[in-house]
Design a protein around this motif. Structure first.
Motif, PDB file in Angstrom:
ATOM      1  N   TYR A 112      28.792  48.011  72.330  1.00  0.00           N
ATOM      2  CA  TYR A 112      29.094  48.969  71.264  1.00  0.00           C
ATOM      3  C   TYR A 112      28.357  48.668  69.962  1.00  0.00           C
ATOM      4  O   TYR A 112      28.534  49.385  68.970  1.00  0.00           O
ATOM      5  CB  TYR A 112      30.607  48.992  71.007  1.00  0.00           C
ATOM      6  CG  TYR A 112      31.397  49.505  72.196  1.00  0.00           C
ATOM      7  CD1 TYR A 112      31.268  50.810  72.635  1.00  0.00           C
ATOM      8  CD2 TYR A 112      32.261  48.655  72.893  1.00  0.00           C
ATOM      9  CE1 TYR A 112      31.981  51.268  73.730  1.00  0.00           C
ATOM     10  CE2 TYR A 112      32.985  49.116  73.985  1.00  0.00           C
ATOM     11  CZ  TYR A 112      32.848  50.423  74.405  1.00  0.00           C
ATOM     12  OH  TYR A 112      33.558  50.885  75.488  1.00  0.00           O
ATOM     13  N   GLU A 113      27.546  47.628  69.949  1.00  0.00           N
ATOM     14  CA  GLU A 113      26.754  47.249  68.776  1.00  0.00           C
ATOM     15  C   GLU A 113      27.641  47.038  67.551  1.00  0.00           C
ATOM     16  O   GLU A 113      27.394  47.588  66.473  1.00  0.00           O
ATOM     17  CB  GLU A 113      25.668  48.298  68.485  1.00  0.00           C
ATOM     18  CG  GLU A 113      24.598  48.383  69.542  1.00  0.00           C
ATOM     19  CD  GLU A 113      23.524  49.417  69.229  1.00  0.00           C
ATOM     20  OE1 GLU A 113      23.299  49.701  68.039  1.00  0.00           O
ATOM     21  OE2 GLU A 113      22.919  49.949  70.169  1.00  0.00           O
ATOM     22  N   LEU A 114      28.680  46.213  67.720  1.00  0.00           N
ATOM     23  CA  LEU A 114      29.572  45.902  66.607  1.00  0.00           C
ATOM     24  C   LEU A 114      30.106  44.475  66.748  1.00  0.00           C
ATOM     25  O   LEU A 114      30.169  43.949  67.853  1.00  0.00           O
ATOM     26  CB  LEU A 114      30.737  46.901  66.545  1.00  0.00           C
ATOM     27  CG  LEU A 114      31.583  47.158  67.803  1.00  0.00           C
ATOM     28  CD1 LEU A 114      32.586  46.054  68.057  1.00  0.00           C
ATOM     29  CD2 LEU A 114      32.308  48.484  67.663  1.00  0.00           C
ATOM     30  N   PRO A 115      30.468  43.847  65.643  1.00  0.00           N
ATOM     31  CA  PRO A 115      31.084  42.525  65.746  1.00  0.00           C
ATOM     32  C   PRO A 115      32.477  42.631  66.362  1.00  0.00           C
ATOM     33  O   PRO A 115      33.294  43.463  65.955  1.00  0.00           O
ATOM     34  CB  PRO A 115      31.168  42.054  64.283  1.00  0.00           C
ATOM     35  CG  PRO A 115      30.170  42.882  63.553  1.00  0.00           C
ATOM     36  CD  PRO A 115      30.199  44.218  64.247  1.00  0.00           C
ATOM     37  N   SER A 116      32.726  41.811  67.368  1.00  0.00           N
ATOM     38  CA  SER A 116      34.025  41.769  68.031  1.00  0.00           C
ATOM     39  C   SER A 116      34.473  40.313  68.073  1.00  0.00           C
ATOM     40  O   SER A 116      33.701  39.427  68.441  1.00  0.00           O
ATOM     41  CB  SER A 116      33.914  42.321  69.460  1.00  0.00           C
ATOM     42  OG  SER A 116      35.111  42.141  70.176  1.00  0.00           O
ATOM     43  N   VAL A 117      35.723  40.058  67.666  1.00  0.00           N
ATOM     44  CA  VAL A 117      36.228  38.691  67.592  1.00  0.00           C
ATOM     45  C   VAL A 117      37.608  38.621  68.243  1.00  0.00           C
ATOM     46  O   VAL A 117      38.305  39.635  68.338  1.00  0.00           O
ATOM     47  CB  VAL A 117      36.305  38.197  66.131  1.00  0.00           C
ATOM     48  CG1 VAL A 117      34.909  38.054  65.549  1.00  0.00           C
ATOM     49  CG2 VAL A 117      37.130  39.151  65.270  1.00  0.00           C
ATOM     50  N   ALA A 118      37.997  37.444  68.694  1.00  0.00           N
ATOM     51  CA  ALA A 118      39.297  37.277  69.343  1.00  0.00           C
ATOM     52  C   ALA A 118      39.922  35.962  68.919  1.00  0.00           C
ATOM     53  O   ALA A 118      39.218  34.953  68.734  1.00  0.00           O
ATOM     54  CB  ALA A 118      39.147  37.325  70.867  1.00  0.00           C
ATOM     55  N   GLN A 183      42.539  40.711  69.354  1.00  0.00           N
ATOM     56  CA  GLN A 183      41.113  41.050  69.300  1.00  0.00           C
ATOM     57  C   GLN A 183      40.891  42.039  68.161  1.00  0.00           C
ATOM     58  O   GLN A 183      41.656  43.002  67.990  1.00  0.00           O
ATOM     59  CB  GLN A 183      40.647  41.646  70.625  1.00  0.00           C
ATOM     60  CG  GLN A 183      39.133  41.852  70.695  1.00  0.00           C
ATOM     61  CD  GLN A 183      38.680  42.174  72.109  1.00  0.00           C
ATOM     62  OE1 GLN A 183      39.289  42.975  72.796  1.00  0.00           O
ATOM     63  NE2 GLN A 183      37.596  41.535  72.539  1.00  0.00           N
ATOM     64  N   VAL A 184      39.846  41.792  67.382  1.00  0.00           N
ATOM     65  CA  VAL A 184      39.536  42.625  66.227  1.00  0.00           C
ATOM     66  C   VAL A 184      38.134  43.205  66.405  1.00  0.00           C
ATOM     67  O   VAL A 184      37.165  42.455  66.600  1.00  0.00           O
ATOM     68  CB  VAL A 184      39.610  41.816  64.919  1.00  0.00           C
ATOM     69  CG1 VAL A 184      39.316  42.708  63.712  1.00  0.00           C
ATOM     70  CG2 VAL A 184      40.988  41.170  64.767  1.00  0.00           C
ATOM     71  N   LEU A 185      38.029  44.519  66.334  1.00  0.00           N
ATOM     72  CA  LEU A 185      36.753  45.215  66.458  1.00  0.00           C
ATOM     73  C   LEU A 185      36.363  45.766  65.093  1.00  0.00           C
ATOM     74  O   LEU A 185      37.108  46.556  64.507  1.00  0.00           O
ATOM     75  CB  LEU A 185      36.856  46.367  67.464  1.00  0.00           C
ATOM     76  CG  LEU A 185      37.443  46.042  68.844  1.00  0.00           C
ATOM     77  CD1 LEU A 185      37.610  47.330  69.655  1.00  0.00           C
ATOM     78  CD2 LEU A 185      36.556  45.055  69.597  1.00  0.00           C
ATOM     79  N   PHE A 186      35.221  45.356  64.587  1.00  0.00           N
ATOM     80  CA  PHE A 186      34.734  45.861  63.299  1.00  0.00           C
ATOM     81  C   PHE A 186      33.929  47.135  63.581  1.00  0.00           C
ATOM     82  O   PHE A 186      32.711  47.103  63.762  1.00  0.00           O
ATOM     83  CB  PHE A 186      33.912  44.791  62.587  1.00  0.00           C
ATOM     84  CG  PHE A 186      34.751  43.632  62.123  1.00  0.00           C
ATOM     85  CD1 PHE A 186      35.305  43.617  60.849  1.00  0.00           C
ATOM     86  CD2 PHE A 186      35.014  42.566  62.974  1.00  0.00           C
ATOM     87  CE1 PHE A 186      36.094  42.552  60.427  1.00  0.00           C
ATOM     88  CE2 PHE A 186      35.793  41.493  62.555  1.00  0.00           C
ATOM     89  CZ  PHE A 186      36.340  41.492  61.279  1.00  0.00           C
ATOM     90  N   ILE A 187      34.655  48.230  63.631  1.00  0.00           N
ATOM     91  CA  ILE A 187      34.103  49.512  64.054  1.00  0.00           C
ATOM     92  C   ILE A 187      33.174  50.091  62.993  1.00  0.00           C
ATOM     93  O   ILE A 187      33.413  49.944  61.798  1.00  0.00           O
ATOM     94  CB  ILE A 187      35.254  50.492  64.371  1.00  0.00           C
ATOM     95  CG1 ILE A 187      36.080  49.951  65.552  1.00  0.00           C
ATOM     96  CG2 ILE A 187      34.730  51.879  64.675  1.00  0.00           C
ATOM     97  CD1 ILE A 187      37.337  50.741  65.830  1.00  0.00           C
ATOM     98  N   HIS A 188      32.134  50.775  63.433  1.00  0.00           N
ATOM     99  CA  HIS A 188      31.197  51.401  62.499  1.00  0.00           C
ATOM    100  C   HIS A 188      31.936  52.394  61.599  1.00  0.00           C
ATOM    101  O   HIS A 188      32.663  53.263  62.094  1.00  0.00           O
ATOM    102  CB  HIS A 188      30.106  52.151  63.258  1.00  0.00           C
ATOM    103  CG  HIS A 188      29.402  51.318  64.278  1.00  0.00           C
ATOM    104  ND1 HIS A 188      29.187  51.732  65.563  1.00  0.00           N
ATOM    105  CD2 HIS A 188      28.874  50.072  64.193  1.00  0.00           C
ATOM    106  CE1 HIS A 188      28.552  50.800  66.237  1.00  0.00           C
ATOM    107  NE2 HIS A 188      28.355  49.780  65.436  1.00  0.00           N
ATOM    108  N   PRO A 189      31.753  52.314  60.294  1.00  0.00           N
ATOM    109  CA  PRO A 189      32.405  53.268  59.389  1.00  0.00           C
ATOM    110  C   PRO A 189      32.055  54.726  59.699  1.00  0.00           C
ATOM    111  O   PRO A 189      32.867  55.631  59.469  1.00  0.00           O
ATOM    112  CB  PRO A 189      31.872  52.861  58.008  1.00  0.00           C
ATOM    113  CG  PRO A 189      31.581  51.397  58.143  1.00  0.00           C
ATOM    114  CD  PRO A 189      31.060  51.237  59.547  1.00  0.00           C
ATOM    115  N   SER A 190      30.873  54.961  60.244  1.00  0.00           N
ATOM    116  CA  SER A 190      30.437  56.339  60.521  1.00  0.00           C
ATOM    117  C   SER A 190      31.133  56.950  61.733  1.00  0.00           C
ATOM    118  O   SER A 190      31.089  58.174  61.928  1.00  0.00           O
ATOM    119  CB  SER A 190      28.919  56.371  60.750  1.00  0.00           C
ATOM    120  OG  SER A 190      28.579  55.625  61.914  1.00  0.00           O
ATOM    121  N   LEU A 191      31.778  56.141  62.546  1.00  0.00           N
ATOM    122  CA  LEU A 191      32.418  56.653  63.757  1.00  0.00           C
ATOM    123  C   LEU A 191      33.671  57.443  63.393  1.00  0.00           C
ATOM    124  O   LEU A 191      34.472  57.000  62.566  1.00  0.00           O
ATOM    125  CB  LEU A 191      32.785  55.484  64.677  1.00  0.00           C
ATOM    126  CG  LEU A 191      33.034  55.814  66.158  1.00  0.00           C
ATOM    127  CD1 LEU A 191      31.753  56.310  66.815  1.00  0.00           C
ATOM    128  CD2 LEU A 191      33.555  54.587  66.896  1.00  0.00           C
TER     129      LEU A 191
END
Length: 235
Positions: A112-118, A183-191
Motif C-alpha cells: 500500500y506504499e505506507l508506513p505500517s507498524v505493530a 497495528q497502526v497504518l499511516f494512511i495517505h491523507p489523500s485517500l
C-alpha cells in the motif's frame, strides 16, 4: 485504553488519517511458506520496477515525504520505514522473513506504499497519544541506537515514547509470545474515507487469516481524533 491524535497534527495536515487494528488472542509464529514466498516475490517485483524508477516515482512514498515536510522535518534525513525498505530493495537487499506479524507488517507497507507498524499491546502502559516529537523525545530503537524525533510523528504511552513510522522501540516490539497486537497504518491523507476503512479492514482480515484470533478496526481523522481499545479480560 485510549488512543488520541494531538490537534497540532491536523493543524499541519488537515486530512491526516490513521488506521488502527487491534488483534486479540492472535498467535505470532514463524511465517508459513505461503507468506514467505509472497513477500519474497513482491520484493523481487519491486526490485525490477526500481531498475527504471526512482523512489520518488512511487506516489505513496512521495506523499509520505510531503507529510514529513509539513511537520517541519527533512524527509532525506528522516526516512520512514517504508522508504528504508524501498531503498534496501533498490540495492538488492531484501527484508528477510522474521515472524508472521512482522512479515505481514512489511508486506502491507510495501503493497500500500505506507508506513505500517505493530506493537505488543500488553507492553504499552496506560493511554496512547500520537504527537509531533521535540528535541527531548527519544528512545532506544530496534536499530540498537538511541533515536530522537524532532518534528516527527511519535507515539507515546503513559510511560514514555515507544513508536514512530520511522523506527520502533525495543520496549513494545512484537515477539512470538505476543497475543494482543496493535497495528497502526499511516494512511495517505489523500485517500478518501471509504477507501481508508476498506484498506484497514483488508489488512485485518489477512492478518487474522494467518495468525488467528479476531480484530477490531478503526480509522481516526479530523472529525474522530480518538478511540478506545478494550482488551478482552481472561475469564
Amino acid at each position: 485504553m485510549q488512543l488520541t491524535i494531538h490537534p497540532s497534527i491536523f493543524a499541519k495536515i488537515p486530512d491526516f488519517k490513521l488506521g488502527l487494528l487491534y488483534y486479540n488472542k492472535t498467535t505470532v509464529s514463524a511465517s508459513p511458506q505461503m507468506l514467505k514466498g509472497r513477500l519474497q516475490l513482491f520484493q523481487e517485483q519491486l526490485y525490477f520496477e526500481l531498475l527504471d524508477k526512482d523512489l520518488t516515482d512511487f506516489p505513496g512514498l512521495t506523499e509520505w515525504q510531503t507529510v514529513v515536510q509539513s511537520l517541519g522535518a527533512d524527509p532525506l534525513t528522516s526516512p520512514s520505514t517504508l522508504e528504508t525498505r524501498m531503498q534496501e530493495i533498490k540495492e538488492h537487499n531484501y527484508t528477510p522473513s522474521f515472524h508472521s506479524a512482522e512479515d505481514l507488517n512489511t508486506f502491507f507497507s510495501l503493497q500500500y506504499e505506507l508506513p505500517s507498524v505493530a506493537y505488543d499491546l500488553d507492553k504499552i502502559v496506560g493511554n496512547i497519544e500520537l504527537t509531533v516529537g521535540t528535541t527531548e523525545d527519544g528512545y532506544m530503537g530496534l536499530n540498537n541506537k538511541y533515536n530522537t524525533f524532532t518534528n516527527l510523528l511519535l507515539l507515546s504511552d503513559d510511560y514514555s515514547p515507544f513508536g514512530s513510522p520511522h523506527i520502533d522501540s525495543m520496549r513494545t516490539a512484537v515477539t512470538e509470545e505476543s497475543e494482543n497486537v496493535l497495528q497502526v497504518l499511516f494512511i495517505h491523507p489523500s485517500l478518501d474515507m471509504s477507501s481508508a476503512f476498506q484498506l484497514t479492514k483488508s489488512c485485518g482480515k489477512m492478518f487474522t487469516s494467518i495468525n488467528g484470533g479476531d480484530f477490531r478496526s478503526s480509522v481516526l481523522h479530523a472529525h474522530k481524533t480518538s478511540c478506545t481499545i478494550e482488551k478482552e479480560v481472561e475469564q
